[in-house]
Design a protein around this motif. Structure first.
Motif, short mmCIF file in Angstrom:
data_model
loop_
_atom_site.label_atom_id
_atom_site.label_comp_id
_atom_site.label_asym_id
_atom_site.label_seq_id
_atom_site.Cartn_x
_atom_site.Cartn_y
_atom_site.Cartn_z
N ILE A 101 0.92 -1.30 -0.10
CA ILE A 101 -0.05 0.10 -0.02
C ILE A 101 0.94 1.32 -0.08
N ASP A 102 0.67 1.99 -0.95
CA ASP A 102 1.36 3.33 -0.92
C ASP A 102 0.57 4.61 -0.82
N SER A 103 1.13 5.73 -0.74
CA SER A 103 0.58 6.93 -0.32
C SER A 103 -0.79 7.25 -1.34
N ASP A 105 -2.45 4.73 -2.79
CA ASP A 105 -3.71 3.91 -2.54
C ASP A 105 -4.54 4.63 -1.47
N ILE A 106 -3.64 5.40 -0.48
CA ILE A 106 -4.24 5.74 0.73
C ILE A 106 -5.15 7.10 0.27
N GLU A 107 -4.58 7.81 -0.63
CA GLU A 107 -5.37 8.90 -0.89
C GLU A 107 -6.50 8.61 -1.98
N ARG A 108 -6.26 7.67 -2.69
CA ARG A 108 -7.87 6.72 -3.39
C ARG A 108 -8.83 6.40 -2.54
N VAL A 109 -8.41 5.77 -1.36
CA VAL A 109 -9.54 5.15 -0.37
C VAL A 109 -10.06 6.38 0.28
N LEU A 110 -9.41 7.29 0.69
CA LEU A 110 -9.81 8.50 1.50
C LEU A 110 -10.83 9.29 0.47
N ASN A 111 -10.42 9.38 -0.94
CA ASN A 111 -11.17 10.00 -1.85
C ASN A 111 -12.57 9.29 -1.95
N SER A 112 -12.45 7.95 -1.93
CA SER A 112 -13.73 7.37 -2.24
C SER A 112 -14.55 7.33 -1.13
N ALA A 113 -13.91 7.56 -0.01
CA ALA A 113 -14.70 7.39 1.24
C ALA A 113 -15.66 8.90 1.53
N ALA A 114 -14.87 9.83 0.81
CA ALA A 114 -15.62 11.36 0.88
C ALA A 114 -16.59 11.58 -0.10
N SER A 394 6.68 5.82 11.69
CA SER A 394 7.63 6.47 11.41
C SER A 394 7.37 6.93 10.01
N LYS A 395 6.39 6.71 9.33
CA LYS A 395 6.08 7.14 7.82
C LYS A 395 5.07 8.14 7.67
N LYS A 396 5.29 8.99 6.83
CA LYS A 396 4.23 9.94 6.39
C LYS A 396 3.26 9.18 5.76
N SER A 397 1.90 9.13 6.30
CA SER A 397 0.69 8.33 5.64
C SER A 397 0.04 9.06 4.57
N GLY A 398 0.58 10.27 4.34
CA GLY A 398 -0.46 11.20 3.43
C GLY A 398 -1.67 11.78 3.95
N ASN A 399 -1.78 11.44 5.23
CA ASN A 399 -3.14 11.94 6.09
C ASN A 399 -2.70 13.25 6.49
N ASN A 400 -2.55 14.46 5.44
CA ASN A 400 -2.17 15.62 5.93
C ASN A 400 -3.25 16.46 5.55
N ILE A 401 -3.56 17.39 6.86
CA ILE A 401 -4.60 18.19 6.74
C ILE A 401 -4.43 19.40 5.61
N THR A 402 -3.15 19.81 5.22
CA THR A 402 -2.97 20.70 4.44
C THR A 402 -3.53 20.22 3.06
N SER A 403 -2.97 19.20 2.68
CA SER A 403 -3.44 18.87 1.20
C SER A 403 -4.77 18.63 1.22
N PHE A 404 -5.45 18.01 2.08
CA PHE A 404 -6.90 17.99 1.83
C PHE A 404 -7.61 19.10 1.81
N PHE A 405 -7.32 19.88 2.76
CA PHE A 405 -7.69 21.47 2.66
C PHE A 405 -7.77 21.99 1.55
N LYS A 406 -6.58 22.01 0.92
CA LYS A 406 -5.96 22.82 -0.41
C LYS A 406 -6.99 22.22 -1.52
N LYS A 407 -6.93 21.09 -1.36
CA LYS A 407 -7.87 20.22 -2.58
C LYS A 407 -9.22 20.51 -2.49
N ILE A 408 -9.69 20.67 -1.21
CA ILE A 408 -11.32 20.98 -1.10
C ILE A 408 -11.54 22.51 -1.48
#
Ligand SMILES: Nc1ncnc2c1ncn2[C@@H]1O[C@H](COP(=O)(O)OP(=O)(O)OP(=O)(O)O)[C@@H](O)[C@H]1O
Ligand SMILES: [Mg+2]
Length: 413
Positions: A101-103, A105-114, A394-408
């Motif tokens: 699972i890469d970042s 995939d995480i972004e895709r699953v979050l987008n599908s949940a949104a 220890s990894k950055k999960s892509g769960n980043n408030i800035t990127s989401f807010f910017k996109k929205i």
């Protein structure tokens, strides 16, 4: 890591700007603070952009002078009662051949949940992953680098009124500030006045400001419930003004100097003098008389919150007790005792522990910084501590408030 984070707390009585720095020793330092009274915000909502912008500018200038630097980005609050949280689910098939699972995939699953249908006047503010599920295995906090075929995400989607969001962001933009994220107050305040154990076991946080009393129940480190009573510190001042027939300014002054929230602690003998409007003579009132007025209003707020908790069967969830914060309650002697009597739960006062912002009126401002650290970098700071610690992952999960807010946000322009 030398990182600067700025917050702007838009409050009914004041705008507060805080500039923080994570220094080389991984300590969070508050390097600049500024506050300015604000007339453009009513009950936590921007009703006058020009006036709010001016207050933001003054508060920021003070903070920038103190920090000896200029800032151009900030996190901003939005009162909890004006946001709604909707639990939703997203499911995707993991894309890579190795099924790691890469970042993306995480972004895709979050987008599908949104994806959800929403009223036209509402907009998504944030998407907060509650848990990930990989091939049926649940309670995964960070799936990055794990292997699986099907990735699911349970998310909390924070939505808010479009007008409220636009006006808050516009007020900051007017003075050249870019808003990196709008953070609902319950998330912010909880990070500055409670610790993870309390939020895990169950805690009620009550933030009484000037115009609104926000309350939230946290359990399993997640926001379980939040509500808003549109009565707060200004109403207490107003009651004193009407009750004693004195000006609002004089009421505010005596409230701050002599106010006690629990009548058994107030003296019948200690007298103070007030200047009733239209009468030449000063009038003597006792500390206990003043306290009766304050206790009645604060008690009413507590009762309203208590009733809502009972109605929603939430009292059993509050295992560790209550944290009281905000200027409308945090300064009064006796507010703990009054709350204890009404809620029948342990109570403490919560305020930031940093020099310079060691006051209940700064809980939201510091909380915005703490929460953005947690979401942006997966770092966290315990209440009572200033050390910035790294979360388990220890990894950055892509769960980043800035990127989401910017996109929205980009959708608007
Ligand atoms: N020393 C004090 N004693 C009693 N009350 C105080 C004191 N100092 C400030 N207050 C009250 O605190 C309130 C402001 O608190 P705070 O700054 O937390 O609110 P706010 O963030 O501006 O408003 P809100 O959160 O409702 O939008 C005012 O009602 C003020 O009268
Ligand atoms: Mg406030």
């Amino acid at each position: 890591m030398d990182e600067f984070i700025t917050s702007i707390d838009l409050g009914t009585s004041k705008v507060c700007a805080i500039i923080s720095e994570i220094d080389k020793n991984r300590q969070l330092q508050i390097v600049g603070v500024g506050t300015c009274p604000c007339e453009g915000i009513k009950k936590g909502i921007v009703v006058d952009i020009d006036s709010t912008s001016k207050s933001i500018l003054y508060a920021l200038e003070q903070a920038e002078n103190m920090a000896n630097m200029e800032v151009s980005t900030a996190y901003v609050n939005i009162p909890g009662g004006y946001t709604k949280i909707i639990r939703n689910k997203g499911i995707i098939a993991v894309s890579g051949e190795d099924k790691e699972i890469d970042s993306e995939d995480i972004e895709r699953v979050l987008n599908s949940a949104a994806i959800l249908s929403m009223p036209q006047d509402q907009h998504i503010i944030d998407i907060i992953p509650a848990q990930y599920i990989i091939d049926g295995y649940d309670e995964i906090r960070d799936p990055l680098g794990m292997v699986g075929i099907r990735l699911e995400a349970d998310v909390d989607i924070v939505i808010g009124s479009t007008t409220t969001i636009l006006n808050a962001v516009k007020s900051a933009n007017e003075v050249g500030m870019e808003v990196l994220g709008l953070i609902p107050e319950p998330f912010a305040v909880s990070e500055s006045v409670s610790n993870k154990d309390e939020r895990e076991l169950g805690v009620l946080i009550i933030d009484i400001g000037a115009g609104t009393s926000d309350f939230s129940v946290f359990k399993k480190d997640q926001l379980k419930y939040n509500g808003l009573v549109p009565i707060a510190g200004n109403h207490i001042t107003n009651d004193i003004s009407v009750g004693l027939r004195i000006s609002f300014d004089e009421s505010e002054e005596i409230k701050r100097k002599f106010g006690i929230a629990y009548t058994p602690l107030a003296s019948d003998e200690k007298m103070l003098k007030v200047n009733p409007i239209g009468i030449d003579q000063k009038l003597s009132i006792s500390e206990a008389q003043l306290s009766t007025i304050i206790e009645a209003r604060l008690g009413e707020i507590f009762e309203m919150i208590n009733e809502e908790l009972i109605k929603n069967d939430l009292k059993k969830e509050i295992l560790t007790g209550i944290v009281l914060t905000g200027g409308g309650v945090g300064y009064f002697p006796g507010s703990k005792e009054l709350a204890k009597e009404i809620f029948n739960l342990p109570v403490r006062i919560g305020k930031p522990k940093f020099i310079g912002i060691d006051d209940p009126i700064y809980s939201t401002g510091l909380g915005l910084i703490n929460y953005s650290l947690k979401r942006k970098f997966n770092y966290y700071i315990e209440h009572n501590d200033s050390e910035v610690k790294k979360s388990n992952s220890s990894k950055k999960s892509g769960n980043n408030i800035t990127s989401f807010f910017k996109k929205i946000w980009d959708e608007y322009f």
